[in-house]
Design an enzyme around this catalytic site. Structure first.
Site, PDB file in Angstrom:
ATOM      1  CG  HIS A   1       1.632   1.904   4.585  1.00 56.52           C
ATOM      2  ND1 HIS A   1       0.443   2.039   3.901  1.00 56.52           N
ATOM      3  CD2 HIS A   1       1.941   3.159   5.030  1.00 56.52           C
ATOM      4  CE1 HIS A   1       0.043   3.309   3.934  1.00 56.52           C
ATOM      5  NE2 HIS A   1       0.937   4.002   4.607  1.00 56.52           N
TER       6      HIS A   1
ATOM      7  NE  ARG B   1      10.347  12.500  -6.030  1.00 54.22           N
ATOM      8  CZ  ARG B   1      10.789  13.454  -6.831  1.00 54.22           C
ATOM      9  NH1 ARG B   1      10.479  14.707  -6.601  1.00 54.22           N
ATOM     10  NH2 ARG B   1      11.531  13.160  -7.871  1.00 54.22           N
TER      11      ARG B   1
ATOM     12  CB  ALA C   1       3.657   5.669  25.138  1.00 53.33           C
TER      13      ALA C   1
ATOM     14  CB  SER D   1      -0.930  -0.015   1.213  1.00 47.75           C
ATOM     15  OG  SER D   1      -0.204  -0.191   2.403  1.00 47.75           O
TER      16      SER D   1
ATOM     17  CD  GLU E   1       1.081   7.753   5.033  1.00 48.37           C
ATOM     18  OE1 GLU E   1       0.855   6.674   5.627  1.00 48.37           O
ATOM     19  OE2 GLU E   1       1.573   8.742   5.601  1.00 48.37           O
TER      20      GLU E   1
ATOM     21  CB  THR F   1      -1.194  12.422   5.286  1.00 48.18           C
ATOM     22  OG1 THR F   1      -0.783  13.441   4.370  1.00 48.18           O
ATOM     23  CG2 THR F   1      -0.252  11.247   5.212  1.00 48.18           C
TER      24      THR F   1
ATOM     25  CG  ASP G   1       1.763  14.699  15.860  1.00 49.19           C
ATOM     26  OD1 ASP G   1       1.931  13.780  16.700  1.00 49.19           O
ATOM     27  OD2 ASP G   1       2.249  14.683  14.720  1.00 49.19           O
TER      28      ASP G   1
ATOM     29  CB  ALA H   1      -3.741  19.789  12.534  1.00 48.17           C
TER      30      ALA H   1
ATOM     31  CG  PHE I   1      11.038  12.712   8.537  1.00 46.05           C
ATOM     32  CD1 PHE I   1      10.861  14.078   8.407  1.00 46.05           C
ATOM     33  CD2 PHE I   1      10.507  11.881   7.558  1.00 46.05           C
ATOM     34  CE1 PHE I   1      10.181  14.608   7.323  1.00 46.05           C
ATOM     35  CE2 PHE I   1       9.828  12.399   6.476  1.00 46.05           C
ATOM     36  CZ  PHE I   1       9.672  13.761   6.361  1.00 46.05           C
TER      37      PHE I   1
HETATM   38  P1  FAD Z   1      -3.202   7.179  19.886  1.00 44.09           P
HETATM   39  O1  FAD Z   1      -3.273   5.764  19.506  1.00 44.09           O
HETATM   40  O2  FAD Z   1      -4.417   7.825  20.453  1.00 44.09           O
HETATM   41  O3  FAD Z   1      -1.981   7.323  20.921  1.00 44.09           O
HETATM   42  C1  FAD Z   1      -1.424   8.601  21.224  1.00 44.09           C
HETATM   43  C2  FAD Z   1      -0.641   8.535  22.525  1.00 44.09           C
HETATM   44  O4  FAD Z   1      -1.552   8.523  23.623  1.00 44.09           O
HETATM   45  C3  FAD Z   1       0.217   7.295  22.702  1.00 44.09           C
HETATM   46  O5  FAD Z   1       1.368   7.670  23.403  1.00 44.09           O
HETATM   47  C4  FAD Z   1      -0.657   6.368  23.525  1.00 44.09           C
HETATM   48  O6  FAD Z   1       0.101   5.408  24.227  1.00 44.09           O
HETATM   49  C5  FAD Z   1      -1.349   7.368  24.435  1.00 44.09           C
HETATM   50  N1  FAD Z   1      -2.693   6.992  24.879  1.00 44.09           N
HETATM   51  C6  FAD Z   1      -3.679   6.401  24.165  1.00 44.09           C
HETATM   52  N2  FAD Z   1      -4.803   6.278  24.902  1.00 44.09           N
HETATM   53  C7  FAD Z   1      -4.531   6.827  26.107  1.00 44.09           C
HETATM   54  C8  FAD Z   1      -5.278   7.041  27.300  1.00 44.09           C
HETATM   55  N3  FAD Z   1      -6.551   6.658  27.402  1.00 44.09           N
HETATM   56  N4  FAD Z   1      -4.685   7.657  28.339  1.00 44.09           N
HETATM   57  C9  FAD Z   1      -3.376   8.074  28.256  1.00 44.09           C
HETATM   58  N5  FAD Z   1      -2.627   7.919  27.157  1.00 44.09           N
HETATM   59  C10 FAD Z   1      -3.186   7.296  26.096  1.00 44.09           C
HETATM   60  N6  FAD Z   1      -0.780  12.549  11.885  1.00 44.09           N
HETATM   61  C11 FAD Z   1      -1.567  13.458  11.247  1.00 44.09           C
HETATM   62  O7  FAD Z   1      -1.797  14.557  11.767  1.00 44.09           O
HETATM   63  N7  FAD Z   1      -2.093  13.184  10.009  1.00 44.09           N
HETATM   64  C12 FAD Z   1      -1.889  12.000   9.386  1.00 44.09           C
HETATM   65  O8  FAD Z   1      -2.383  11.801   8.272  1.00 44.09           O
HETATM   66  C13 FAD Z   1      -1.094  11.008  10.047  1.00 44.09           C
HETATM   67  N8  FAD Z   1      -0.882   9.797   9.485  1.00 44.09           N
HETATM   68  C14 FAD Z   1      -0.162   8.831  10.174  1.00 44.09           C
HETATM   69  C15 FAD Z   1      -0.025   7.571   9.625  1.00 44.09           C
HETATM   70  C16 FAD Z   1       0.687   6.574  10.303  1.00 44.09           C
HETATM   71  C17 FAD Z   1       0.776   5.206   9.681  1.00 44.09           C
HETATM   72  C18 FAD Z   1       1.312   6.870  11.537  1.00 44.09           C
HETATM   73  C19 FAD Z   1       2.146   5.834  12.248  1.00 44.09           C
HETATM   74  C20 FAD Z   1       1.176   8.135  12.095  1.00 44.09           C
HETATM   75  C21 FAD Z   1       0.435   9.130  11.436  1.00 44.09           C
HETATM   76  N9  FAD Z   1       0.236  10.405  11.990  1.00 44.09           N
HETATM   77  C22 FAD Z   1      -0.541  11.335  11.330  1.00 44.09           C
HETATM   78  C23 FAD Z   1       0.861  10.775  13.273  1.00 44.09           C
HETATM   79  C24 FAD Z   1      -0.066  10.550  14.490  1.00 44.09           C
HETATM   80  O9  FAD Z   1      -1.198  11.375  14.399  1.00 44.09           O
HETATM   81  C25 FAD Z   1       0.746  10.886  15.727  1.00 44.09           C
HETATM   82  O10 FAD Z   1       1.787   9.959  15.913  1.00 44.09           O
HETATM   83  C26 FAD Z   1      -0.054  11.084  17.010  1.00 44.09           C
HETATM   84  O11 FAD Z   1       0.790  11.732  17.961  1.00 44.09           O
HETATM   85  C27 FAD Z   1      -0.588   9.804  17.620  1.00 44.09           C
HETATM   86  O12 FAD Z   1      -1.593   9.282  16.889  1.00 44.09           O
HETATM   87  P2  FAD Z   1      -2.189   7.817  17.219  1.00 44.09           P
HETATM   88  O13 FAD Z   1      -3.323   7.618  16.311  1.00 44.09           O
HETATM   89  O14 FAD Z   1      -1.113   6.820  17.260  1.00 44.09           O
HETATM   90  O15 FAD Z   1      -2.732   8.118  18.704  1.00 44.09           O
END
Ligand code: FAD
Length: 287
Positions: free
Chosen positions: A265, A271, A150, A16, A18, A49, A110, A52, A214
């Protein structure tokens, strides 16, 4: 032995890709050239992607719609929940469903810099919300080297389990260069009962300085061997672009495929050259 492993897997690998929404006409051209080239490899899905900043959700949606119309590929928008209310997210999800989108990459997004409030929603909440709206195929993020916020590696792993249990069907990892950390992570996922595929996210890098940038804000380790490979040559753009970038990712995917990984992925950065070359070495050819 290396080639043997790959030959056995030929035809069984699925990939896949991105992309990110382009902001200039030139970038738009680059994106469409890349999509045209990479679509010949029949990816399982392609994703776009979502950033925000205001307006980019429309950009994400427009690119998704164009990909669907022009290529017929399964196109999956990324959706973040940090900057929207649950009712806004429901509306967005329903719009996506009604326009034929069946796959969403569900993320928290983020935190804004200097945020002092805890997020109201995590990705696991978004997965549950999406499942409640419709029967989406949902991918979520996973972090072999642990998400920077985390509390612990174990807490982060349990969070991934919550996302899968809430209804996600696969996890895509943050990019990594230390293959061992991915393999250990995959074992830990299996050990706590995560059965969903942990799809490695591959970042083909052609520029060491970008890579360092990065890696800095994502908690991704740059192993010594990688540093050494770029040493003395990081400023030599032509060599790094053509030679090092491809060879690093090719080494990685070979080891991963020998370890039984069948889904990859790619963070294409819009690119096609490196991603195409790496897919080729995995036996993924135009259909
Ligand atoms: P979560 O799974 O919610 O986790 C975030 C953090 O909170 C982790 O440290 C977790 O351990 C902690 N946590 C979760 N639940 C709880 C709780 N109940 N209490 C306390 N802590 C908790 N960002 C963008 O803005 N746009 C994108 O398109 C984008 N695409 C991405 C694609 C991939 C494949 C990846 C790996 C990342 C992408 N990101 C993107 C980045 C992502 O949004 C960030 O890494 C973000 O900080 C965390 O997102 P998450 O979905 O992993 O969050």
């Amino acid at each position: 032995a290396l080639n043997q492993g790959l030959a056995d897997l030929n035809g069984k690998i699925s990939v896949s890709f991105e992309f990110f929404p382009p902001t200039t006409e030139f970038m738009e051209q680059t994106l469409w050239n890349s999509i045209a080239r990479l679509s010949t490899l029949a990816p399982k899905f392609v994703s776009v992607t979502y950033g925000a900043n205001s307006g980019t959700r429309d950009r994400t949606h427009n690119v998704i719609k164009d990909i669907k119309e022009r290529t017929g590929l399964v196109a999956a928008p990324h959706l973040t929940c940090i900057d929207a209310t649950p009712s806004e997210l429901r509306t967005i999800a329903l719009d996506y469903w009604n326009s034929g989108i069946r796959h969403i990459v569900a993320l928290r997004g983020d935190l804004p810099p200097n945020a002092n409030e805890l997020p109201k929603m995590y990705a696991s909440d978004l997965v549950a919300l999406l499942r409640d709206v419709a029967d989406f195929d949902i991918s979520v993020a996973a972090y072999p080297e642990t998400h920077p916020e985390a509390k612990s590696a174990q807490a982060d792993l349990l969070n991934l389990k919550r996302k899968i249990d809430a209804g996600a069907s696969r996890a895509i990892t943050q990019f990594f260069f230390d293959v061992e950390s991915y393999l250990r992570f995959r074992d830990r996922c299996a050990a706590i009962g995560i059965e969903a595929e942990i799809v490695p996210g591959i970042l083909p890098v052609s520029n060491y300085k970008t890579l360092q940038k990065f890696a800095g804000f994502t908690n991704v380790k740059i192993p010594h061997w990688l540093h050494q490979r770029f040493q003395g040559i990081a400023d030599d753009d032509q060599t790094t672009r053509n030679l090092l970038g491809a060879s690093i990712a090719i080494d990685m995917v070979r080891v991963l495929s020998r370890e039984g990984v069948k889904d990859f992925h790619f963070y294409t950065l819009n690119r096609s050259e490196l991603t195409y070359a790496i897919c080729h070495t995995l036996g993924v050819r135009p259909v």
